[in-house]
Design an enzyme around this catalytic site. Structure first.
Site: not given
Ligand code: ZN
Length: 510
Positions: A269-270, A273, A299
């Protein structure tokens, strides 16, 4: 271009570069606070952050910037909309007008309130004691309200805050989107509940060596395309990513021996980003364009990698053999398909960041409603846990056992941040909308992923999303990339198909 124009543009870019440097220095201090700073550093750090952000605000909102913008708007009126020059001026104008409406004292107070509340939130969460945190949340509500009043709004105070993070969005639009989602999700959740036994995820709780998990996760995100020459991974309570410039975009993760998903999917997830920031064009560095189009679009990048890629069967066909090699004991007797099913188990749970794809948006809906009510004085801070628990029961069907798993779970309310939560749902929707187009443009995407090839996917995102930074609003970006503004339809179709198959519910309709 006339020499005059490039002089002015150069002067503007010089000021913006220094403002960016101050903001990035503040981000480094915040990263340090979340990772390595000892508890005794809190007060000093709050003062340092307040000073840096006040200086940056004063520099950015000065008369020089206004005068240069006035001149450049005239001179660049025929420059192409998507040129760097026109976009820097247009986006800087939007930020400048918003920032000018916030008095420097308020800006400093917001920064200070956040730094002071953070450790109190951590203690309150640990001790499951909402009352300890209540005065700090009350202060944040007041500051959010003052921001909304200062920025101005036509309909509801939340409009001012949502437009600030998701340019162009309104409370009314979001209310309609959440209604559409709720209508689609509720029957799906009910169908899944009837067939709950179809997916077994017990393997995820068998015990995975934490250090090995962290290094495995780092290896995976490196192979997705996260560049470690320009990044690093550390441990923090609440995972995040932060960028100090094209050469330094960091991620953090957390790890649990007894729950596999936390570390790997948190890291993916990170890194989603972080790859966004790493892919922004060098020409827009040290300008307000060097950032995500909005938190929601940011996001979408993390969700796309985490869920649409990381929780897909082709992904696990590629990675499962190496995972099994790294963790032979807990994975004994589990094949890749069973593991794919396990990481996709849909199960109502208390914690938003651990929520499955199906129920996630219900967590966001709850926060969207409570923030609106707090802001409009329809809900008092002391009544937040009760309101939270009642609504959680009605949407997700669970009794919240304590505030740690309820109203105290998110870091967001420990700083002044109302209007940010809807971005998580917008992110889910944008990720599916982009993926629909990506699949049309890269028909053999699944075969590539199965071979561990992510370059074409990352290249598509770089070209259509990453390099632009904040040049476009979310809807402008989506129009250019997919031909349509934001719509919930691709996400709804995606979860129906995926979870219909996982749970044997092909006939689910809203
Ligand atoms: Zn996030």
């Amino acid at each position: 271009m006339a020499g005059n124009t490039s002089d002015k543009l150069q002067q503007l870019r010089q000021i913006l570069a220094e403002v960016t440097d101050l903001n990035r220095a503040a981000l480094v201090l915040e990263w340090d606070q979340e990772t390595y700073m000892p508890p005794g550093g809190v007060q000093g750090r709050a003062e340092q952050l307040a000073t840096l952000l006040r200086l940056s605000h004063v520099m950015f909102t000065g008369a020089d910037v206004g005068r240069l913008l006035d001149g450049l708007e005239d001179e660049l009126s025929s420059a192409p909309f998507d040129s760097d020059e026109a976009s820097i001026v247009r986006v800087t104008r939007r930020d400048y007008d918003q920032a000018r409406k916030l008095p420097p004292d308020l800006v400093a107070e917001i920064a200070r309130a956040g730094s002071v509340a953070r450790p109190v939130w951590e203690k309150a969460r640990r001790d499951e004691d909402f009352n300890l945190f209540a005065p700090y949340l009350a202060k944040n509500v007041e500051l959010n309200r003052r921001i909304a009043d200062a920025l101005g709004y036509r309909d509801r105070p939340y409009d001012a805050l949502i437009d600030r993070s998701e340019p162009g969005m309104t409370t009314k639009q979001l209310t309609a989107i959440f209604a559409e989602l709720k209508e689609a999700i509720v029957p799906l959740v009910a169908g899944i509940a009837r067939n709950a036994d179809a997916v077994d995820d017990s393997v995820l709780y068998r015990g995975f060596d934490p250090d090995l998990q962290v290094s495995y996760a780092l290896d995976v995100v490196k192979r997705l395309g996260y560049d470690l020459e320009r990044g690093r991974q550390d441990i923090s309570t609440h995972p995040f990513s932060t960028g100090f410039g094209p050469g330094d975009v960091r991620i953090t993760t957390r790890v649990s021996r007894d729950f596999f998903n936390e570390c790997l999917f948190g890291s993916i997830h990170e890194s989603g980003h972080a790859m966004y920031n790493q892919g922004m064009s060098a020409e827009i560095d040290r300008t307000p364009l060097w950032d995500g189009a909005s938190p929601g679009v940011h996001e979408s990048q993390s969700r796309l990698w985490e869920n649409l890629v990381g929780r897909s069967l082709p992904f696990w066909r590629h990675f499962y053999p190496s995972l099994r090699k790294a963790f032979p004991e807990p994975l004994t007797g589990v094949d890749e398909e069973a593991f794919y099913r396990a990481v996709n188990r849909s199960h109502p749970s208390f914690i938003r960041v651990e929520a499955d794809e199906v129920t996630y948006n219900l967590h966001v809906l709850l926060r969207f409603e409570l923030e609106n009510e707090l802001l409009e004085g329809k809900l008092e801070v002391k009544d937040v846990p009760e309101a939270w628990n009642a609504r959680f029961k009605s949407y997700v069907g669970l009794d919240v056992p304590n505030d740690r798993e309820g109203a105290l779970q998110d870091i967001h309310w420990s700083f002044v941040s109302f209007g940010i939560f809807p971005g998580y749902t917008i992110g889910n929707l944008v990720s599916a909308q982009l993926m629909e187009k990506i699949r049309a443009d890269i028909p053999d995407l699944d075969a590539q992923v199965e071979k561990g090839q992510f370059a074409a996917l990352l290249g598509w995102l770089r070209k259509n999303v990453h390099r632009h930074g904040r040049k476009f609003t979310p809807d402008e970006l989506l129009e250019r990339a997919t031909g349509k503004p934001l719509t919930a339809a691709p996400w709804i179709a995606y979860v129906r198909k995926k979870f219909g198959a996982l749970y044997g519910l092909q006939a689910v309709r809203s």
